[in-house]
Motif scaffolding. Sequence first.
Motif, PDB file in Angstrom:
ATOM      1  N   ILE A 242       0.827  -1.219   0.000  1.00  0.00           N
ATOM      2  CA  ILE A 242       0.000   0.000   0.000  1.00  0.00           C
ATOM      3  C   ILE A 242       0.857   1.264   0.000  1.00  0.00           C
ATOM      4  O   ILE A 242       0.706   2.122  -0.889  1.00  0.00           O
ATOM      5  CB  ILE A 242      -0.979   0.004   1.191  1.00  0.00           C
ATOM      6  N   PRO A 243       1.779   1.443   0.944  1.00  0.00           N
ATOM      7  CA  PRO A 243       2.621   2.651   0.884  1.00  0.00           C
ATOM      8  C   PRO A 243       3.517   2.684  -0.346  1.00  0.00           C
ATOM      9  O   PRO A 243       3.831   3.763  -0.858  1.00  0.00           O
ATOM     10  CB  PRO A 243       3.439   2.586   2.178  1.00  0.00           C
ATOM     11  N   SER A 244       3.915   1.513  -0.841  1.00  0.00           N
ATOM     12  CA  SER A 244       4.742   1.475  -2.046  1.00  0.00           C
ATOM     13  C   SER A 244       3.975   2.044  -3.241  1.00  0.00           C
ATOM     14  O   SER A 244       4.513   2.846  -4.020  1.00  0.00           O
ATOM     15  CB  SER A 244       5.190   0.038  -2.340  1.00  0.00           C
ATOM     16  N   LEU A 245       2.712   1.664  -3.382  1.00  0.00           N
ATOM     17  CA  LEU A 245       1.894   2.196  -4.469  1.00  0.00           C
ATOM     18  C   LEU A 245       1.649   3.692  -4.283  1.00  0.00           C
ATOM     19  O   LEU A 245       1.647   4.461  -5.258  1.00  0.00           O
ATOM     20  CB  LEU A 245       0.560   1.446  -4.534  1.00  0.00           C
ATOM     21  N   GLU A 247       3.596   5.779  -3.081  1.00  0.00           N
ATOM     22  CA  GLU A 247       4.826   6.497  -3.423  1.00  0.00           C
ATOM     23  C   GLU A 247       5.181   6.365  -4.902  1.00  0.00           C
ATOM     24  O   GLU A 247       6.235   6.841  -5.333  1.00  0.00           O
ATOM     25  CB  GLU A 247       5.975   5.970  -2.559  1.00  0.00           C
ATOM     26  N   GLY A 248       4.302   5.707  -5.667  1.00  0.00           N
ATOM     27  CA  GLY A 248       4.546   5.564  -7.092  1.00  0.00           C
ATOM     28  C   GLY A 248       5.379   4.357  -7.469  1.00  0.00           C
ATOM     29  O   GLY A 248       5.842   4.250  -8.616  1.00  0.00           O
ATOM     30  N   ASN A 249       5.563   3.447  -6.525  1.00  0.00           N
ATOM     31  CA  ASN A 249       6.345   2.242  -6.791  1.00  0.00           C
ATOM     32  C   ASN A 249       5.418   1.044  -7.023  1.00  0.00           C
ATOM     33  O   ASN A 249       4.211   1.204  -7.123  1.00  0.00           O
ATOM     34  CB  ASN A 249       7.314   1.981  -5.634  1.00  0.00           C
ATOM     35  N   GLY A 250       5.983  -0.150  -7.066  1.00  0.00           N
ATOM     36  CA  GLY A 250       5.198  -1.320  -7.421  1.00  0.00           C
ATOM     37  C   GLY A 250       4.777  -2.163  -6.241  1.00  0.00           C
ATOM     38  O   GLY A 250       4.899  -1.776  -5.074  1.00  0.00           O
ATOM     39  N   VAL A 251       4.285  -3.359  -6.570  1.00  0.00           N
ATOM     40  CA  VAL A 251       3.807  -4.318  -5.586  1.00  0.00           C
ATOM     41  C   VAL A 251       4.992  -4.987  -4.886  1.00  0.00           C
ATOM     42  O   VAL A 251       6.022  -5.270  -5.517  1.00  0.00           O
ATOM     43  CB  VAL A 251       2.930  -5.378  -6.279  1.00  0.00           C
ATOM     44  N   VAL A 252       4.851  -5.224  -3.596  1.00  0.00           N
ATOM     45  CA  VAL A 252       5.905  -5.881  -2.814  1.00  0.00           C
ATOM     46  C   VAL A 252       5.501  -7.343  -2.592  1.00  0.00           C
ATOM     47  O   VAL A 252       4.500  -7.616  -1.928  1.00  0.00           O
ATOM     48  CB  VAL A 252       6.112  -5.188  -1.449  1.00  0.00           C
ATOM     49  N   PRO A 253       6.242  -8.293  -3.160  1.00  0.00           N
ATOM     50  CA  PRO A 253       5.875  -9.705  -2.977  1.00  0.00           C
ATOM     51  C   PRO A 253       6.126 -10.175  -1.557  1.00  0.00           C
ATOM     52  O   PRO A 253       6.955  -9.608  -0.829  1.00  0.00           O
ATOM     53  CB  PRO A 253       6.789 -10.439  -3.968  1.00  0.00           C
ATOM     54  N   ALA A 254       5.412 -11.221  -1.160  1.00  0.00           N
ATOM     55  CA  ALA A 254       5.624 -11.811   0.160  1.00  0.00           C
ATOM     56  C   ALA A 254       6.968 -12.519   0.188  1.00  0.00           C
ATOM     57  O   ALA A 254       7.461 -12.971  -0.841  1.00  0.00           O
ATOM     58  CB  ALA A 254       4.496 -12.798   0.470  1.00  0.00           C
ATOM     59  N   PRO A 255       7.589 -12.608   1.363  1.00  0.00           N
ATOM     60  CA  PRO A 255       8.869 -13.328   1.473  1.00  0.00           C
ATOM     61  C   PRO A 255       8.723 -14.771   1.013  1.00  0.00           C
ATOM     62  O   PRO A 255       7.684 -15.408   1.237  1.00  0.00           O
ATOM     63  CB  PRO A 255       9.200 -13.249   2.974  1.00  0.00           C
ATOM     64  N   GLU A 256       9.732 -15.291   0.352  1.00  0.00           N
ATOM     65  CA  GLU A 256       9.699 -16.658  -0.149  1.00  0.00           C
ATOM     66  C   GLU A 256      10.201 -17.639   0.905  1.00  0.00           C
ATOM     67  O   GLU A 256      10.813 -17.279   1.897  1.00  0.00           O
ATOM     68  CB  GLU A 256      10.561 -16.788  -1.410  1.00  0.00           C
ATOM     69  N   ASN A 257       9.901 -18.920   0.629  1.00  0.00           N
ATOM     70  CA  ASN A 257      10.455 -20.042   1.401  1.00  0.00           C
ATOM     71  C   ASN A 257       9.987 -20.103   2.844  1.00  0.00           C
ATOM     72  O   ASN A 257      10.692 -20.639   3.697  1.00  0.00           O
ATOM     73  CB  ASN A 257      11.990 -20.028   1.382  1.00  0.00           C
ATOM     74  N   ASP A 258       8.790 -19.569   3.151  1.00  0.00           N
ATOM     75  CA  ASP A 258       8.251 -19.769   4.490  1.00  0.00           C
ATOM     76  C   ASP A 258       8.070 -21.266   4.736  1.00  0.00           C
ATOM     77  O   ASP A 258       7.488 -21.972   3.930  1.00  0.00           O
ATOM     78  CB  ASP A 258       6.903 -19.067   4.638  1.00  0.00           C
TER      79      ASP A 258
END
Length: 354
Positions: A242-245, A247-258
């Motif tokens: 949400i804050p990334s969008l 600020e004009g940036n993209g989607v932040v993926p969830a951390p991998e390998n949980d």
Amino acid sequence: MDDMRICVERWMCINRYELGYVCANVRDKASILACIKELLERHQLDTVTALLIETIEFQFGSDEVLEDVTLHLNGSVPSTKEANVEQMALELMELGLNILPMITIGASPGELCPQAEAMNLNTNQLVTLDTVVDTKITLLDVWASWCSPSLEVLVSYDTLLEKNQQWKDAVTIITLNLDDNMADARSALEQVPSHRTHHLWMSKDACDLHLSVNAIPTWFLFQHGRIVWRGHPSSIDLEATIPSLQEGNGVVPAPENDGALGPTPGLSDLQDFSDDQLLEFCQSLQARVSELALPDHTVSCSLESSITVTSDKDDKHSRRLVLAGPAQFASACADLEALIRSTVAGNVYISFSD
């Protein structure tokens, strides 16, 4: 053990990728990967990911192993590129691979929110989806009452909005139910403390037509009335996105390998095993698994090698080991689990639960 050596060597691609059903002019793995990348580039499918997965599954109570090679195609493309996808699929079929397509056509990132009719369960009024989405950052959650993961997500929205007070005038959360009738949706919502969201209902046929949803739950993120992302809730870090969008940036993926074991002092990572180490490890696994006569389709022990191919990035190689089954078989597999934990680390998943 000779069969195991041949199987593992093919899996590691020490030898040429000589599967009998691969066409004569494309026989080695490098050529297959190059062919897939070229098709993605030529058909301009930069939102499609190809995942070539080779699996060795160890058979309990047997010296045999099962091999499988599948090409997974994932992504979402606009309806204007439907012909591109069809042509690529035809050309991929010439490789003779087992293909599992999971590509949605339409309602893809970059497209406007569809003008699809839905019933507002809060007001009992018929609305169009685009008017509810408006120009804010909007999360649309497509769910059904028979889907337990859907209900688990619904419960979290009030807490999420309470925690992020700064979203109040900038973010909207909408749920879109696909039950056969609205009564089931209303009944489910009565059991869920989700009062800060807009709840809609749409027929599944209408959803298929306008949103191309092929799995539940599915999330859509909109900004300025356009889709910026769609996918499974577990694949995105919403609170970072949400804050990334904004600020004009993209989607932040969830951390991998949980859930993976991860690095372990003193043990080699599965990804770093040499050819000889991997062969020796597979022989040890096969020997231990063959001693356990468990009921069919209960516990799974498998080794996967995957290669992710996209049109605009370098190929990504990874390995994964999985040992999983119901909790009642945990004790029977204790020695097998101990062997794995004492030998290898990294992308290793062990789970015994009900």
